[in-house]
Scaffold this motif. Structure first.
Motif, PDB file in Angstrom:
ATOM      1  N   LEU A 408      21.957   2.139 -34.030  1.00  0.00           N
ATOM      2  CA  LEU A 408      21.972   0.840 -33.346  1.00  0.00           C
ATOM      3  C   LEU A 408      21.295   0.921 -31.979  1.00  0.00           C
ATOM      4  O   LEU A 408      20.624  -0.020 -31.549  1.00  0.00           O
ATOM      5  CB  LEU A 408      23.408   0.348 -33.190  1.00  0.00           C
ATOM      6  CG  LEU A 408      24.135  -0.030 -34.486  1.00  0.00           C
ATOM      7  CD1 LEU A 408      25.605  -0.326 -34.200  1.00  0.00           C
ATOM      8  CD2 LEU A 408      23.477  -1.225 -35.157  1.00  0.00           C
ATOM      9  N   GLU A 409      21.467   2.043 -31.310  1.00  0.00           N
ATOM     10  CA  GLU A 409      20.888   2.219 -29.975  1.00  0.00           C
ATOM     11  C   GLU A 409      19.380   2.455 -30.038  1.00  0.00           C
ATOM     12  O   GLU A 409      18.603   1.817 -29.315  1.00  0.00           O
ATOM     13  CB  GLU A 409      21.573   3.400 -29.285  1.00  0.00           C
ATOM     14  CG  GLU A 409      21.095   3.671 -27.875  1.00  0.00           C
ATOM     15  CD  GLU A 409      21.770   4.884 -27.250  1.00  0.00           C
ATOM     16  OE1 GLU A 409      21.384   5.243 -26.120  1.00  0.00           O
ATOM     17  OE2 GLU A 409      22.662   5.471 -27.880  1.00  0.00           O
ATOM     18  N   ASP A 410      18.955   3.362 -30.916  1.00  0.00           N
ATOM     19  CA  ASP A 410      17.551   3.778 -30.939  1.00  0.00           C
ATOM     20  C   ASP A 410      16.601   2.706 -31.465  1.00  0.00           C
ATOM     21  O   ASP A 410      15.410   2.716 -31.151  1.00  0.00           O
ATOM     22  CB  ASP A 410      17.390   5.050 -31.778  1.00  0.00           C
ATOM     23  CG  ASP A 410      17.921   6.290 -31.059  1.00  0.00           C
ATOM     24  OD1 ASP A 410      18.349   6.149 -29.898  1.00  0.00           O
ATOM     25  OD2 ASP A 410      17.917   7.380 -31.662  1.00  0.00           O
ATOM     26  N   ARG A 411      17.086   1.781 -32.273  1.00  0.00           N
ATOM     27  CA  ARG A 411      16.198   0.728 -32.785  1.00  0.00           C
ATOM     28  C   ARG A 411      15.618  -0.111 -31.646  1.00  0.00           C
ATOM     29  O   ARG A 411      14.545  -0.690 -31.771  1.00  0.00           O
ATOM     30  CB  ARG A 411      16.969  -0.172 -33.755  1.00  0.00           C
ATOM     31  CG  ARG A 411      18.040  -0.994 -33.041  1.00  0.00           C
ATOM     32  CD  ARG A 411      19.016  -1.670 -33.969  1.00  0.00           C
ATOM     33  NE  ARG A 411      20.094  -2.235 -33.185  1.00  0.00           N
ATOM     34  CZ  ARG A 411      20.483  -3.498 -33.258  1.00  0.00           C
ATOM     35  NH1 ARG A 411      19.903  -4.335 -34.085  1.00  0.00           N
ATOM     36  NH2 ARG A 411      21.468  -3.927 -32.502  1.00  0.00           N
ATOM     37  N   ASN A 412      16.333  -0.163 -30.519  1.00  0.00           N
ATOM     38  CA  ASN A 412      15.890  -0.963 -29.382  1.00  0.00           C
ATOM     39  C   ASN A 412      15.179  -0.142 -28.311  1.00  0.00           C
ATOM     40  O   ASN A 412      14.805  -0.679 -27.274  1.00  0.00           O
ATOM     41  CB  ASN A 412      17.080  -1.687 -28.749  1.00  0.00           C
ATOM     42  CG  ASN A 412      17.584  -2.824 -29.601  1.00  0.00           C
ATOM     43  OD1 ASN A 412      16.798  -3.488 -30.265  1.00  0.00           O
ATOM     44  ND2 ASN A 412      18.880  -3.054 -29.610  1.00  0.00           N
ATOM     45  N   LYS A 413      15.038   1.159 -28.535  1.00  0.00           N
ATOM     46  CA  LYS A 413      14.342   2.009 -27.573  1.00  0.00           C
ATOM     47  C   LYS A 413      12.896   2.206 -28.018  1.00  0.00           C
ATOM     48  O   LYS A 413      12.632   2.506 -29.169  1.00  0.00           O
ATOM     49  CB  LYS A 413      15.035   3.380 -27.482  1.00  0.00           C
ATOM     50  CG  LYS A 413      16.355   3.369 -26.739  1.00  0.00           C
ATOM     51  CD  LYS A 413      16.888   4.801 -26.632  1.00  0.00           C
ATOM     52  CE  LYS A 413      18.171   4.864 -25.828  1.00  0.00           C
ATOM     53  NZ  LYS A 413      18.686   6.253 -25.758  1.00  0.00           N
ATOM     54  N   GLU A 414      11.970   2.054 -27.084  1.00  0.00           N
ATOM     55  CA  GLU A 414      10.562   2.258 -27.451  1.00  0.00           C
ATOM     56  C   GLU A 414      10.336   3.677 -27.938  1.00  0.00           C
ATOM     57  O   GLU A 414      10.915   4.618 -27.395  1.00  0.00           O
ATOM     58  CB  GLU A 414       9.665   1.960 -26.239  1.00  0.00           C
ATOM     59  CG  GLU A 414       9.588   0.481 -25.919  1.00  0.00           C
ATOM     60  CD  GLU A 414       8.431   0.159 -24.988  1.00  0.00           C
ATOM     61  OE1 GLU A 414       7.404   0.857 -25.040  1.00  0.00           O
ATOM     62  OE2 GLU A 414       8.574  -0.801 -24.213  1.00  0.00           O
ATOM     63  N   PRO A 415       9.519   3.882 -28.983  1.00  0.00           N
ATOM     64  CA  PRO A 415       8.788   2.838 -29.696  1.00  0.00           C
ATOM     65  C   PRO A 415       9.592   2.147 -30.781  1.00  0.00           C
ATOM     66  O   PRO A 415       9.072   1.266 -31.476  1.00  0.00           O
ATOM     67  CB  PRO A 415       7.638   3.639 -30.324  1.00  0.00           C
ATOM     68  CG  PRO A 415       8.246   4.973 -30.618  1.00  0.00           C
ATOM     69  CD  PRO A 415       9.196   5.229 -29.489  1.00  0.00           C
ATOM     70  N   GLY A 416      10.864   2.494 -30.970  1.00  0.00           N
ATOM     71  CA  GLY A 416      11.687   1.880 -31.997  1.00  0.00           C
ATOM     72  C   GLY A 416      11.384   2.447 -33.374  1.00  0.00           C
ATOM     73  O   GLY A 416      10.641   3.410 -33.525  1.00  0.00           O
ATOM     74  N   PHE A 417      11.968   1.848 -34.407  1.00  0.00           N
ATOM     75  CA  PHE A 417      11.719   2.254 -35.782  1.00  0.00           C
ATOM     76  C   PHE A 417      10.530   1.476 -36.343  1.00  0.00           C
ATOM     77  O   PHE A 417      10.362   0.301 -36.008  1.00  0.00           O
ATOM     78  CB  PHE A 417      12.941   1.970 -36.667  1.00  0.00           C
ATOM     79  CG  PHE A 417      14.210   2.672 -36.245  1.00  0.00           C
ATOM     80  CD1 PHE A 417      14.174   3.880 -35.568  1.00  0.00           C
ATOM     81  CD2 PHE A 417      15.448   2.126 -36.548  1.00  0.00           C
ATOM     82  CE1 PHE A 417      15.343   4.527 -35.195  1.00  0.00           C
ATOM     83  CE2 PHE A 417      16.627   2.757 -36.182  1.00  0.00           C
ATOM     84  CZ  PHE A 417      16.567   3.958 -35.494  1.00  0.00           C
ATOM     85  N   ASP A 418       9.728   2.094 -37.206  1.00  0.00           N
ATOM     86  CA  ASP A 418       8.622   1.371 -37.854  1.00  0.00           C
ATOM     87  C   ASP A 418       9.180   0.189 -38.650  1.00  0.00           C
ATOM     88  O   ASP A 418       8.914  -0.968 -38.362  1.00  0.00           O
ATOM     89  CB  ASP A 418       7.857   2.298 -38.815  1.00  0.00           C
ATOM     90  CG  ASP A 418       7.115   3.400 -38.098  1.00  0.00           C
ATOM     91  OD1 ASP A 418       6.950   3.305 -36.866  1.00  0.00           O
ATOM     92  OD2 ASP A 418       6.701   4.361 -38.766  1.00  0.00           O
ATOM     93  N   MET A 419       9.926   0.526 -39.667  1.00  0.00           N
ATOM     94  CA  MET A 419      10.648  -0.469 -40.474  1.00  0.00           C
ATOM     95  C   MET A 419      12.102   0.003 -40.566  1.00  0.00           C
ATOM     96  O   MET A 419      12.360   1.193 -40.616  1.00  0.00           O
ATOM     97  CB  MET A 419      10.071  -0.569 -41.897  1.00  0.00           C
ATOM     98  CG  MET A 419       8.663  -1.075 -41.984  1.00  0.00           C
ATOM     99  SD  MET A 419       8.040  -0.972 -43.702  1.00  0.00           S
ATOM    100  CE  MET A 419       9.208  -2.027 -44.555  1.00  0.00           C
ATOM    101  N   TYR A 420      13.032  -0.943 -40.574  1.00  0.00           N
ATOM    102  CA  TYR A 420      14.420  -0.508 -40.729  1.00  0.00           C
ATOM    103  C   TYR A 420      15.269  -1.599 -41.354  1.00  0.00           C
ATOM    104  O   TYR A 420      14.953  -2.787 -41.275  1.00  0.00           O
ATOM    105  CB  TYR A 420      14.995  -0.027 -39.408  1.00  0.00           C
ATOM    106  CG  TYR A 420      15.528  -1.078 -38.455  1.00  0.00           C
ATOM    107  CD1 TYR A 420      16.900  -1.230 -38.261  1.00  0.00           C
ATOM    108  CD2 TYR A 420      14.675  -1.885 -37.716  1.00  0.00           C
ATOM    109  CE1 TYR A 420      17.400  -2.158 -37.360  1.00  0.00           C
ATOM    110  CE2 TYR A 420      15.157  -2.815 -36.808  1.00  0.00           C
ATOM    111  CZ  TYR A 420      16.525  -2.953 -36.639  1.00  0.00           C
ATOM    112  OH  TYR A 420      17.022  -3.877 -35.750  1.00  0.00           O
ATOM    113  N   MET A 421      16.320  -1.159 -42.017  1.00  0.00           N
ATOM    114  CA  MET A 421      17.276  -2.068 -42.643  1.00  0.00           C
ATOM    115  C   MET A 421      18.392  -2.396 -41.662  1.00  0.00           C
ATOM    116  O   MET A 421      18.927  -1.521 -41.000  1.00  0.00           O
ATOM    117  CB  MET A 421      17.853  -1.422 -43.906  1.00  0.00           C
ATOM    118  CG  MET A 421      16.852  -1.266 -45.018  1.00  0.00           C
ATOM    119  SD  MET A 421      17.385  -0.092 -46.300  1.00  0.00           S
ATOM    120  CE  MET A 421      18.976  -0.770 -46.778  1.00  0.00           C
TER     121      MET A 421
END
Length: 525
Positions: A408-421
């Motif tokens: 949950l935290e890392d999805r909002n940190k640059e560069p983030g995830f390419d694609m994620y569910m």
């Protein structure tokens, strides 16, 4: 004599067991600090400890009194006044009053609040997502929080909002004891602290990775708990939750896999419980990624995923696929110009990928959550199915996952995830709650796409006072977001839960969590 003592001891143990309510949770809470969470697992635990300013009627998204007995807007919906319930006390014995409400709302909204602990990692992200921003932000809904008197609080707004009471009812915004927060400092809400609310249960302990144990609040202002102890266990694996339910080591559980339905129905000791569908599971694509910046690539991906086949395979009739970000109950907010669902056409997708400059495809990461969620009950095999569909048009998918809190935290940190569910279970019955959490200037910063026209429409939607007016606004949002294809809705599910047959009085909420003070376990052995 020994036999009599043993019989008495067993009888005592049986009585103690019967007075214990054990819930099989699908993971570990991220935090027990209200206002500083975005996940449903934390909400479920917090709903037992805290009350919100406004509540929901059981099993409904209709509003009901909470810590406020009434609320009223001014003529243009730019100020809301809340009248507080008298005589309510926090678990630590301190008074719930206007000062406490102002303290809680202010520490979430004001980045300079001395007890906001921003310098120690607090973000109160959900405030930005649901209330447009923080004190001083141009996009913030709240302008000021005012104590009128000891039992009255007024929230002044920068712009009209017809949904502020609905937002205040969301499970993120439990009201905590200011005294406890000041005492515990930045460790408040962690396993090393003691969260304190006014709710039906009192925190006893949090054994990391295992369970949270709560005791009934004997002085609760509302309906008092019917059990002597509530244990919320951390059981990430859905099949383990079902096995423990069958064995009787837990009394009830959420988020069972849809293919468990027949097994539950075949067990005379269990009762299947289907929550109303009020969620969306989707795949997000990140505009920071060199391939996903291209609209044709995103549209090709949306056409390559056989959504209907995936839903048929993994939801066992407990889910529907369409092209809407909002659940079917709010279909009035959809645009007639948007197709009922995304077109599944691998040949056209492959051709579009070539036109975008990638005739041989490319390699990309797809992240899936490590815990089952109401919208994605079996994340890994669903991710594998998506990857297989994308491989058919030349896109090589690298599947990745990590700890839920870090996910949950890392999805909002640059560069983030390419694609994620990811997904969303509604917090209140308005389309603003779905669109506003993932689109707009202060939404989740996971896709790097925040066009000004989307933010304008979101503000218009919040200001609209009637469903007819809202429908016109959200139809435009539906069209814009569908064409952009940054987020592809996969499913709206009916989450499957189950309980032992002696569990009575459980009224599951479409919002995904509810207080357990109404539940009895008479007859439990």
């Amino acid at each position: 004599m020994k036999k009599l003592l043993l019989t008495a001891l067993l009888s005592t143990l049986s009585a103690a067991s019967a007075a214990s309510l054990v819930f099989g949770g699908n993971g570990e809470p991220v935090s027990l600090e209200s206002g500083n969470i975005t996940d449903g697992i934390s909400i479920l635990v917090q709903r037992q400890i805290y009350d919100t300013l406004v509540d929901f009627k059981p099993g409904s998204t209709d509003l009901a009194p909470g810590l406020a007995t009434s609320w009223k807007a001014n003529a243009n919906n730019t100020a809301w006044t809340f009248t507080l319930r008298k005589g309510v006390r926090f678990h630590d014995g301190t008074a719930m009053n206007a000062d406490a409400i102002v303290f809680n709302l202010s520490r979430w909204w004001d980045k300079s609040h001395p007890y906001g602990f921003r310098d120690q990692g607090r973000t109160f992200e959900i405030v930005g997502e649901l209330l447009g921003g923080y004190k001083g932000d141009a996009t913030a809904v709240i302008k000021n929080i005012v104590k009128v008197n000891d039992t009255t609080v007024r929230v002044d707004l920068n712009k009209p909002s017809s949904v502020l009471p609905n937002v205040m009812a969301a499970g993120y915004f439990g009201i905590a004891s200011p005294t406890a927060i000041k005492k515990e400092g930045a460790k408040y809400g962690t396993p090393a602290s003691k969260p304190v609310g006014t709710g039906p249960f009192i925190f006893q302990s949090w054994r990391t990775g295992d369970r949270v144990t709560l005791l009934p609040n004997k002085l609760y202002w509302g309906e008092k708990a019917k059990v002597d102890q509530l244990i919320i266990r951390n059981i990430k694996d859905a099949s383990q939750r079902l096995n423990e339910l069958k064995a009787g080591t837990i009394d009830f559980a959420n988020d069972l896999t849809p293919d468990s339905l027949k097994s539950v129905q075949a067990d005379k000791n269990l009762v299947a419980v289907k929550r109303p569908s009020f969620n969306v599971g989707f795949v997000s694509m990140n505009n920071r990624n060199q391939y996903l910046k291209n609209q044709q690539v995103r549209q090709a991906i949306s056409m390559a995923i056989n959504k209907k086949a995936i839903v048929d395979a993994f939801w066992n009739g407990l889910g529907v696929s369409n092209a809407s970000f909002v659940p079917p109950v709010m279909a009035w907010a959809n645009s007639s110009k948007v197709p009922a669902d995304y077109k599944f056409d691998p040949a056209a997708a492959k051709k579009m990928l070539a036109e975008a400059g990638y005739p041989n495809g490319f390699s990309i990461d797809l992240w899936y959550m490590p815990v089952s969620r109401p919208y994605f009950p079996t994340p890994k095999p669903i991710a594998e199915a998506i990857a297989a569909d994308l491989s058919a048009i030349g896109i090589k998918v690298n599947l990745k996952t990590q700890d839920w809190a870090k996910y949950l935290e890392d999805r909002n940190k640059e560069p983030g995830f390419d694609m994620y569910m990811i997904g969303w279970t509604g917090d209140y019955g308005d389309p603003d709650n779905f669109y506003g959490a993932y689109y707009g200037a202060n939404a989740s910063d996971d896709i790097n796409w925040n066009p000004a026209n989307v933010e304008t429409l979101l503000q218009q939607g919040r200001a609209a006072a009637t469903q007819e007016a809202k429908a016109k606004v959200y139809a435009q949002l539906h069209e814009i977001t569908y064409n952009a294809a940054y987020r592809v809705p996969m499913v709206h599910s009916n989450p499957l839960a189950a309980a032992r047959s002696y569990v009575k009085g459980w009224v599951p909420s479409p919002l995904g969590s509810e207080p357990f003070n109404t539940i009895t376990v008479t007859g439990k052995k």
